[in-house]
Design a protein around this motif. Structure first.
Motif, PDB file in Angstrom:
ATOM      1  N   ARG A  11       0.606  -1.003   0.344  1.00  0.00           N
ATOM      2  CA  ARG A  11      -0.253  -0.556   0.273  1.00  0.00           C
ATOM      3  C   ARG A  11       1.147   1.305  -0.301  1.00  0.00           C
ATOM      4  N   ARG A  12       0.733   2.027  -1.402  1.00  0.00           N
ATOM      5  CA  ARG A  12       0.968   3.565  -0.223  1.00  0.00           C
ATOM      6  C   ARG A  12       1.124   4.303   0.722  1.00  0.00           C
ATOM      7  N   PRO A  13       1.393   5.214   0.934  1.00  0.00           N
ATOM      8  CA  PRO A  13       1.435   5.925   2.062  1.00  0.00           C
ATOM      9  C   PRO A  13      -0.335   6.364   2.532  1.00  0.00           C
ATOM     10  N   ASP A  14      -0.854   6.549   1.393  1.00  0.00           N
ATOM     11  CA  ASP A  14      -2.428   7.319   1.045  1.00  0.00           C
ATOM     12  C   ASP A  14      -2.949   5.972   1.813  1.00  0.00           C
ATOM     13  N   GLY A  15      -2.519   4.909   1.519  1.00  0.00           N
ATOM     14  CA  GLY A  15      -3.836   4.166   1.556  1.00  0.00           C
ATOM     15  C   GLY A  15      -4.174   2.969  -0.041  1.00  0.00           C
ATOM     16  N   THR A  16      -3.739   3.514  -0.415  1.00  0.00           N
ATOM     17  CA  THR A  16      -3.942   3.062  -2.232  1.00  0.00           C
ATOM     18  C   THR A  16      -3.244   1.875  -1.816  1.00  0.00           C
ATOM     19  N   PRO A  17      -4.008   0.595  -2.489  1.00  0.00           N
ATOM     20  CA  PRO A  17      -3.381  -0.206  -3.245  1.00  0.00           C
ATOM     21  C   PRO A  17      -2.200  -0.895  -4.150  1.00  0.00           C
ATOM     22  N   CYS A  18      -1.307  -0.750  -4.091  1.00  0.00           N
ATOM     23  CA  CYS A  18       0.340  -0.608  -5.197  1.00  0.00           C
ATOM     24  C   CYS A  18       0.834  -2.421  -4.570  1.00  0.00           C
ATOM     25  N   LEU A  19       0.247  -2.433  -7.055  1.00  0.00           N
ATOM     26  CA  LEU A  19       0.901  -4.272  -6.583  1.00  0.00           C
ATOM     27  C   LEU A  19       2.531  -3.375  -7.000  1.00  0.00           C
ATOM     28  N   THR A  20       4.304  -3.995  -6.602  1.00  0.00           N
ATOM     29  CA  THR A  20       5.324  -3.489  -7.357  1.00  0.00           C
ATOM     30  C   THR A  20       5.810  -5.236  -8.528  1.00  0.00           C
ATOM     31  N   ILE A  21       6.234  -4.367  -9.061  1.00  0.00           N
ATOM     32  CA  ILE A  21       6.521  -5.514 -10.125  1.00  0.00           C
ATOM     33  C   ILE A  21       8.057  -5.755 -10.637  1.00  0.00           C
ATOM     34  N   SER A  22       8.271  -7.113 -10.057  1.00  0.00           N
ATOM     35  CA  SER A  22       9.864  -6.823 -10.456  1.00  0.00           C
ATOM     36  C   SER A  22      10.733  -7.591 -12.175  1.00  0.00           C
ATOM     37  N   GLY A  23      11.865  -7.511 -12.365  1.00  0.00           N
ATOM     38  CA  GLY A  23      11.680  -8.487 -13.309  1.00  0.00           C
ATOM     39  C   GLY A  23      11.524  -8.088 -14.735  1.00  0.00           C
TER      40      GLY A  23
END
Length: 99
Positions: A11-23
């Motif tokens: 989640r971002r600091p404002d509470g918004t869901p976040c997906l971090t993608i790598s590769g």
């Protein structure tokens, strides 16, 4: 052979869901990215700053979910998203203090 792809929820600091993608996102693993996006309520931040490669299969997945995505990208991916037209459908920006 499937190309390595990591999807990390958060989640971002404002509470918004976040997906971090790598590769790398390509035809061998685009289904995994789609699976990670299906069923997630929007808006959803997709942090692509650790993505080194994105092919048309990955773009197709992003287009399918564009109406609810905010994409955080590096200068490497920004032109691809602009030329493909995805930047016209989803919010696309470079990392900021909240990312």
């Amino acid at each position: 052979m499937t190309t390595p792809l990591t999807v990390t929820p958060g989640r971002r600091p404002d509470g918004t869901p976040c997906l971090t993608i790598s590769g790398e996102i390509d035809m061998s693993n685009a289904g995994s990215l789609d699976d990670a996006l299906v069923g997630k309520p929007g808006p959803l931040v997709l942090d692509l700053t650790a993505v080194e490669y994105l092919d048309s299969a990955g773009l197709s997945v992003l287009f399918a979910h564009a109406d609810r995505l905010e994409l955080v990208v590096t200068p490497l991916l920004e032109p691809v998203l602009t030329v493909s037209g995805l930047a016209d459908l989803a919010t696309v920006h470079r990392p900021g203090p909240d990312d």
